[in-house]
Design a protein around this motif. Structure first.
Motif, PDB file in Angstrom:
ATOM      1  N   LEU A  91      38.514  34.815  26.198  1.00  6.58           N
ATOM      2  CA  LEU A  91      39.500  35.595  25.444  1.00  6.58           C
ATOM      3  C   LEU A  91      40.777  34.785  25.188  1.00  6.58           C
ATOM      4  N   PHE A  92      41.180  33.969  26.155  1.00  6.89           N
ATOM      5  CA  PHE A  92      42.352  33.124  25.911  1.00  6.89           C
ATOM      6  C   PHE A  92      42.064  32.095  24.829  1.00  6.89           C
ATOM      7  N   LEU A  93      40.819  31.611  24.776  1.00  8.01           N
ATOM      8  CA  LEU A  93      40.439  30.687  23.706  1.00  8.01           C
ATOM      9  C   LEU A  93      40.492  31.391  22.348  1.00  8.01           C
ATOM     10  N   VAL A  94      40.089  32.656  22.312  1.00  8.56           N
ATOM     11  CA  VAL A  94      40.208  33.426  21.068  1.00  8.56           C
ATOM     12  C   VAL A  94      41.670  33.498  20.635  1.00  8.56           C
ATOM     13  N   LEU A  95      42.555  33.754  21.583  1.00  8.53           N
ATOM     14  CA  LEU A  95      43.983  33.801  21.267  1.00  8.53           C
ATOM     15  C   LEU A  95      44.478  32.442  20.779  1.00  8.53           C
ATOM     16  N   GLN A  96      44.077  31.375  21.458  1.00  8.31           N
ATOM     17  CA  GLN A  96      44.513  30.033  21.074  1.00  8.31           C
ATOM     18  C   GLN A  96      44.044  29.654  19.671  1.00  8.31           C
ATOM     19  N   ARG A  97      42.861  30.104  19.285  1.00  8.38           N
ATOM     20  CA  ARG A  97      42.310  29.764  17.974  1.00  8.38           C
ATOM     21  C   ARG A  97      42.826  30.669  16.860  1.00  8.38           C
ATOM     22  N   SER A  98      43.559  31.714  17.210  1.00 10.16           N
ATOM     23  CA  SER A  98      44.049  32.632  16.178  1.00 10.16           C
ATOM     24  C   SER A  98      45.121  31.960  15.328  1.00 10.16           C
ATOM     25  N   ALA A  99      45.215  32.387  14.090  1.00 10.98           N
ATOM     26  CA  ALA A  99      46.178  31.790  13.165  1.00 10.98           C
ATOM     27  C   ALA A  99      47.617  32.033  13.613  1.00 10.98           C
ATOM     28  N   VAL A 100      47.892  33.223  14.118  1.00  5.50           N
ATOM     29  CA  VAL A 100      49.246  33.563  14.561  1.00  5.50           C
ATOM     30  C   VAL A 100      49.691  32.648  15.689  1.00  5.50           C
ATOM     31  N   TYR A 101      48.814  32.398  16.640  1.00  2.00           N
ATOM     32  CA  TYR A 101      49.155  31.567  17.792  1.00  2.00           C
ATOM     33  C   TYR A 101      49.262  30.098  17.401  1.00  2.00           C
ATOM     34  N   ARG A 102      48.337  29.601  16.600  1.00  2.00           N
ATOM     35  CA  ARG A 102      48.311  28.173  16.260  1.00  2.00           C
ATOM     36  C   ARG A 102      49.528  27.746  15.460  1.00  2.00           C
ATOM     37  N   LYS A 103      50.023  28.597  14.570  1.00  5.72           N
ATOM     38  CA  LYS A 103      51.143  28.190  13.733  1.00  5.72           C
ATOM     39  C   LYS A 103      52.498  28.479  14.368  1.00  5.72           C
ATOM     40  N   ALA A 104      52.495  29.083  15.549  1.00  8.14           N
ATOM     41  CA  ALA A 104      53.748  29.430  16.212  1.00  8.14           C
ATOM     42  C   ALA A 104      54.349  28.221  16.918  1.00  8.14           C
ATOM     43  N   ARG A 105      55.648  28.271  17.132  1.00 10.54           N
ATOM     44  CA  ARG A 105      56.319  27.242  17.915  1.00 10.54           C
ATOM     45  C   ARG A 105      55.864  27.323  19.366  1.00 10.54           C
ATOM     46  N   VAL A 106      56.124  26.257  20.126  1.00 15.31           N
ATOM     47  CA  VAL A 106      55.676  26.210  21.520  1.00 15.31           C
ATOM     48  C   VAL A 106      56.285  27.352  22.326  1.00 15.31           C
TER      49      VAL A 106
END
Length: 357
Positions: A91-106
């Motif tokens: 599930l954390f990998l799903v979050l990491q691969r999401s567009a919202v998470y990937r384009k966000a700042r650190v």
């Protein structure tokens, strides 16, 4: 330069699952010492419905206990720890691969990861309330299925041959069907609700965002539903026709309505899910197709739970609630963090997938 949260999240998720597994083991042990033959009726085929139809985890634990020469309480706890690890990291990998998470700042990624960890901790805290062996294995299968429908295989645009995308597509189809088959021996109703929700989303414009092409995903979900129903029918009518519900009524809806105290755990447990539903219905945020699919499936299963299950037993809904954690974290990023924009190409507007009033 600030580093991403991956390592910290991995350590915290591992600690949460191991801590839960420790408590889980002692709860199994208490049940065992109170009733040493507590799980043997299912193993011998003399259990009551619906437990007798959910043989996947019990039979696996019994097999491991015999060959490892340990008690079933040990192997059940071991299966829960393995399943918990698979569930939270998938599930954390799903979050990491999401567009919202990937384009966000650190810094925003840290916020999203923290939100996810809080949700995991919140849901797993309810695991021992009316503990059942199938809860975490079901959560693991749901998480893997969500990962398969959310993450697209490599295509020709990545520099590989078209065959690479074909193999990836075939792998996803096969994986979803194998997971549905496994789920059929654990809780067939979960596999049915999951793929019915995905199928319904495939009938909308949001169905274009799955890892599989919309038509292929719809066909795969239909076959998965038939597999789950077929396994359930086989276990009920062919293998264990003698199993019955005893004095327990199949329909629990009216009993639930007559039990005001049962609404306390029900409402407390569903608080994050309710917030997610409110954010989705506002149609202001972007949610990817897999997120819309798992939410639709969760709504379907919620209805099934209220009608034929006891609402006080919130662990029934725990696998779906946990599977919604990445969606809830994505919505929290978009709702509370200003740098979460709305130009993610892989996401779809919620209004494209939810019916207008």
């Amino acid at each position: 330069m600030m580093q991403g949260p991956k390592r910290v999240v991995n350590a915290l998720l591992s600690a949460i699952v191991l801590s839960t597994g420790y408590l889980d083991y002692w709860t199994y042990s208490q049940a065992f010492y109170k009733e040493p033959k507590i799980w043997m009726n299912v193993v011998s085929g003399t259990g009551n419905a619906p437990s007798q139809y959910r043989i996947g985890v019990i039979d696996t634990a019994y097999f491991l206990a015999r060959h490892l020469h340990v008690g079933m309480r040990h192997t059940l706890a071991l299966l829960d720890v393995i399943s918990g690890m698979v569930a939270v990291f998938a599930l954390f990998l799903v979050l990491q691969r999401s567009a919202v998470y990937r384009k966000a700042r650190v810094a925003t990624q840290w916020f999203g990861a923290a939100s996810f960890i809080i949700l995991v901790q919140f849901y797993l805290a309810w695991l021992l309330w009316y503990q059942r062996p199938e809860t975490l294995p079901t959560a693991a299968i749901l998480a893997l299925a969500l990962l398969l429908v959310a993450v697209k295989p490599p295509g020709p645009e990545s520099g590989r041959a078209i065959a690479a995308g074909t193999v990836g597509t075939a792998g996803i189809v096969l994986g979803l069907l194998l997971l549905a088959m496994a789920q059929g021996f654990i809780r067939a109703d979960v596999a049915f609700a999951l793929h019915l929700g995905i199928l319904l989303v495939c009938l909308t414009s949001a169905g274009k965002g799955f890892a599989l092409p919309r038509g292929v995903q719809a066909g795969t979900s239909m076959v998965a539903m038939l597999l789950a129903l077929g396994i359930q029918y086989y276990l009920m009518k062919r293998v264990y026709p003698q199993a019955n519900y005893g004095d327990t009524p199949v329909l629990q809806l009216f009993l639930n309505l007559k039990s005001p105290l049962a609404f306390a755990p029900f409402l407390l447990f569903l608080l994050p899910t309710g917030w997610t539903a409110v954010m989705l219905t506002r149609r202001l945020y972007q949610v990817e197709s897999a997120g819309v699919g798992i939410f639709t499936a969760a709504v379907i299963f919620l209805g099934m739970w209220v009608v034929v299950g006891k609402i006080a037993e919130v662990r029934i809904f725990l696998p779906f609630a946990l599977a919604l954690a990445p969606v809830t974290a994505e919505l929290a990023i978009e709702r509370f963090v200003s740098d979460a924009g709305s130009e993610a190409p892989a996401a779809v507007r919620v209004e494209a997938s939810l019916p207008h009033s």
